[in-house]
Design a protein around this motif. Sequence first.
Motif, mmCIF file in Angstrom:
data_model
loop_
_atom_site.group_PDB
_atom_site.id
_atom_site.type_symbol
_atom_site.label_atom_id
_atom_site.label_comp_id
_atom_site.label_asym_id
_atom_site.label_seq_id
_atom_site.Cartn_x
_atom_site.Cartn_y
_atom_site.Cartn_z
ATOM 1 N N ALA A 88 -7.553 4.862 17.716
ATOM 2 C CA ALA A 88 -6.250 4.916 18.387
ATOM 3 C C ALA A 88 -6.047 6.286 19.033
ATOM 4 O O ALA A 88 -6.422 7.317 18.475
ATOM 5 N N GLN A 89 -5.416 6.272 20.225
ATOM 6 C CA GLN A 89 -5.140 7.525 20.927
ATOM 7 C C GLN A 89 -3.825 8.158 20.477
ATOM 8 O O GLN A 89 -3.658 9.365 20.552
ATOM 9 N N VAL A 90 -2.872 7.325 20.046
ATOM 10 C CA VAL A 90 -1.554 7.809 19.642
ATOM 11 C C VAL A 90 -1.411 7.578 18.136
ATOM 12 O O VAL A 90 -1.384 6.436 17.681
ATOM 13 N N ILE A 91 -1.328 8.645 17.368
ATOM 14 C CA ILE A 91 -1.222 8.531 15.919
ATOM 15 C C ILE A 91 0.244 8.697 15.527
ATOM 16 O O ILE A 91 0.864 9.733 15.775
ATOM 17 N N HIS A 92 0.806 7.641 14.934
ATOM 18 C CA HIS A 92 2.214 7.677 14.549
ATOM 19 C C HIS A 92 2.475 6.622 13.489
ATOM 20 O O HIS A 92 1.946 5.509 13.546
ATOM 21 N N ASP A 93 3.305 6.971 12.532
ATOM 22 C CA ASP A 93 3.722 6.055 11.476
ATOM 23 C C ASP A 93 5.006 5.362 11.929
ATOM 24 O O ASP A 93 6.050 5.996 12.065
ATOM 25 N N LEU A 94 4.948 4.046 12.156
ATOM 26 C CA LEU A 94 6.108 3.303 12.642
ATOM 27 C C LEU A 94 7.222 3.187 11.609
ATOM 28 O O LEU A 94 8.306 2.701 11.927
ATOM 29 N N ASN A 95 6.975 3.637 10.386
ATOM 30 C CA ASN A 95 8.071 3.722 9.422
ATOM 31 C C ASN A 95 9.069 4.811 9.808
ATOM 32 O O ASN A 95 10.193 4.829 9.309
ATOM 33 N N LEU A 97 10.842 7.268 13.093
ATOM 34 C CA LEU A 97 11.144 7.228 14.520
ATOM 35 C C LEU A 97 10.168 8.111 15.282
ATOM 36 O O LEU A 97 9.656 9.096 14.746
ATOM 37 N N PRO A 98 9.887 7.784 16.540
ATOM 38 C CA PRO A 98 8.850 8.504 17.287
ATOM 39 C C PRO A 98 9.288 9.905 17.675
ATOM 40 O O PRO A 98 10.488 10.184 17.801
ATOM 41 N N PRO A 99 8.330 10.793 17.912
ATOM 42 C CA PRO A 99 8.675 12.127 18.410
ATOM 43 C C PRO A 99 9.243 12.030 19.825
ATOM 44 O O PRO A 99 9.006 11.055 20.544
ATOM 45 N N GLU A 100 9.981 13.045 20.206
ATOM 46 C CA GLU A 100 10.675 13.020 21.492
ATOM 47 C C GLU A 100 9.723 12.805 22.665
ATOM 48 O O GLU A 100 10.082 12.137 23.650
ATOM 49 N N GLU A 101 8.510 13.322 22.576
ATOM 50 C CA GLU A 101 7.582 13.207 23.709
ATOM 51 C C GLU A 101 7.107 11.777 23.953
ATOM 52 O O GLU A 101 6.526 11.478 25.000
ATOM 53 N N LEU A 102 7.365 10.858 23.016
ATOM 54 C CA LEU A 102 6.993 9.456 23.223
ATOM 55 C C LEU A 102 8.164 8.603 23.718
ATOM 56 O O LEU A 102 7.961 7.450 24.107
ATOM 57 N N GLU A 103 9.357 9.146 23.730
ATOM 58 C CA GLU A 103 10.519 8.350 24.123
ATOM 59 C C GLU A 103 10.535 8.112 25.638
ATOM 60 O O GLU A 103 10.289 9.024 26.423
ATOM 61 N N LEU A 129 12.128 0.365 21.025
ATOM 62 C CA LEU A 129 13.193 0.531 22.013
ATOM 63 C C LEU A 129 13.197 1.949 22.571
ATOM 64 O O LEU A 129 13.332 2.150 23.777
ATOM 65 N N ARG A 130 13.043 2.935 21.714
ATOM 66 C CA ARG A 130 13.046 4.320 22.167
ATOM 67 C C ARG A 130 11.857 4.607 23.086
ATOM 68 O O ARG A 130 11.973 5.379 24.047
ATOM 69 N N MET A 131 10.698 4.029 22.799
ATOM 70 C CA MET A 131 9.496 4.337 23.569
ATOM 71 C C MET A 131 9.438 3.611 24.909
ATOM 72 O O MET A 131 8.717 4.029 25.817
ATOM 73 N N LEU A 132 10.191 2.513 25.036
ATOM 74 C CA LEU A 132 10.199 1.772 26.299
ATOM 75 C C LEU A 132 10.955 2.530 27.377
ATOM 76 O O LEU A 132 11.982 3.154 27.131
ATOM 77 N N LYS A 133 10.448 2.434 28.612
ATOM 78 C CA LYS A 133 11.207 2.875 29.774
ATOM 79 C C LYS A 133 12.252 1.822 30.120
ATOM 80 O O LYS A 133 12.132 0.649 29.738
#
Length: 255
Positions: A88-95, A97-103, A129-133
């Motif tokens: 995976a290119q993006v490492i994140h735990d979906l438990n 909320l995403p970091p601001e740079e992914l919003e 929802l946060r990550m979607l444009k």
Amino acid sequence: MGIDCVLFDRLVELSTRFQPKGRSLMLGRQSFRIQTQFRQFYEQSLKAHGIDGSRFDFLQDDGFSEHLLKKLGFGQVETMDFSGYEGAQVIHDLNTLPPEELEGQFDFIFDGGTIEHVFNVPNALESVLRMLKTGGRFVSANGLNGWYGHGMYQFNPELVWTFWKRACNCNVIDCRAVPIEPSSEFGQIEFPDPAGSGVRLKLANKIGPGRTYLYYEVEKTAESHLPKYALQSDYETKWQGHDNAGDTRFDEMRA
């Protein structure tokens, strides 16, 4: 999970209506292999949706699905996962909320069976929802019925309409049951919004005992927003006008 023949068909159909212009994200690195018992179904799906090609055109050597998604027009797909063990290119735990740079970064997010393995589902959905444009779309296929012992959860159409439509003011474009076997006597069933009748959907004898996806497609619009709370539609109908209406807060569910 992975992209089987019926999810292949849904993605082929989607590609005739929607092709993202920017970044695309896959939750979990989904596999794609031809199911030999349904091998003719792939060509039938392509032909039915006016796409030239063979099922073999969509395979990649390592058995994953980035080539499939790119060839269908979903762009250069990035993968998000808890760890990088599958590349995976993006490492994140979906438990969380995403970091601001992914919003607001992605025009298309595809979940082919990941969120059912995430304990904190409210956080995972809000993360999407946060990550979607604005104008971006989220497509999800997780267990509705028959996935006993597979993940932590199975989901109901009530979740789609309550969370995405009423709590977040997104457009629900598609919401249906999809049996994993295209030859199943129980076909695909489109689910209306339960709030339209104020009572729960009557699904007895309409969905078979075999493995069945809850498949849905939603669009984030300029009017979409982060959820404040989510109430099940039939209870909300009963509670309207009562003093305790709205006591169940989405933020409390995430705590």
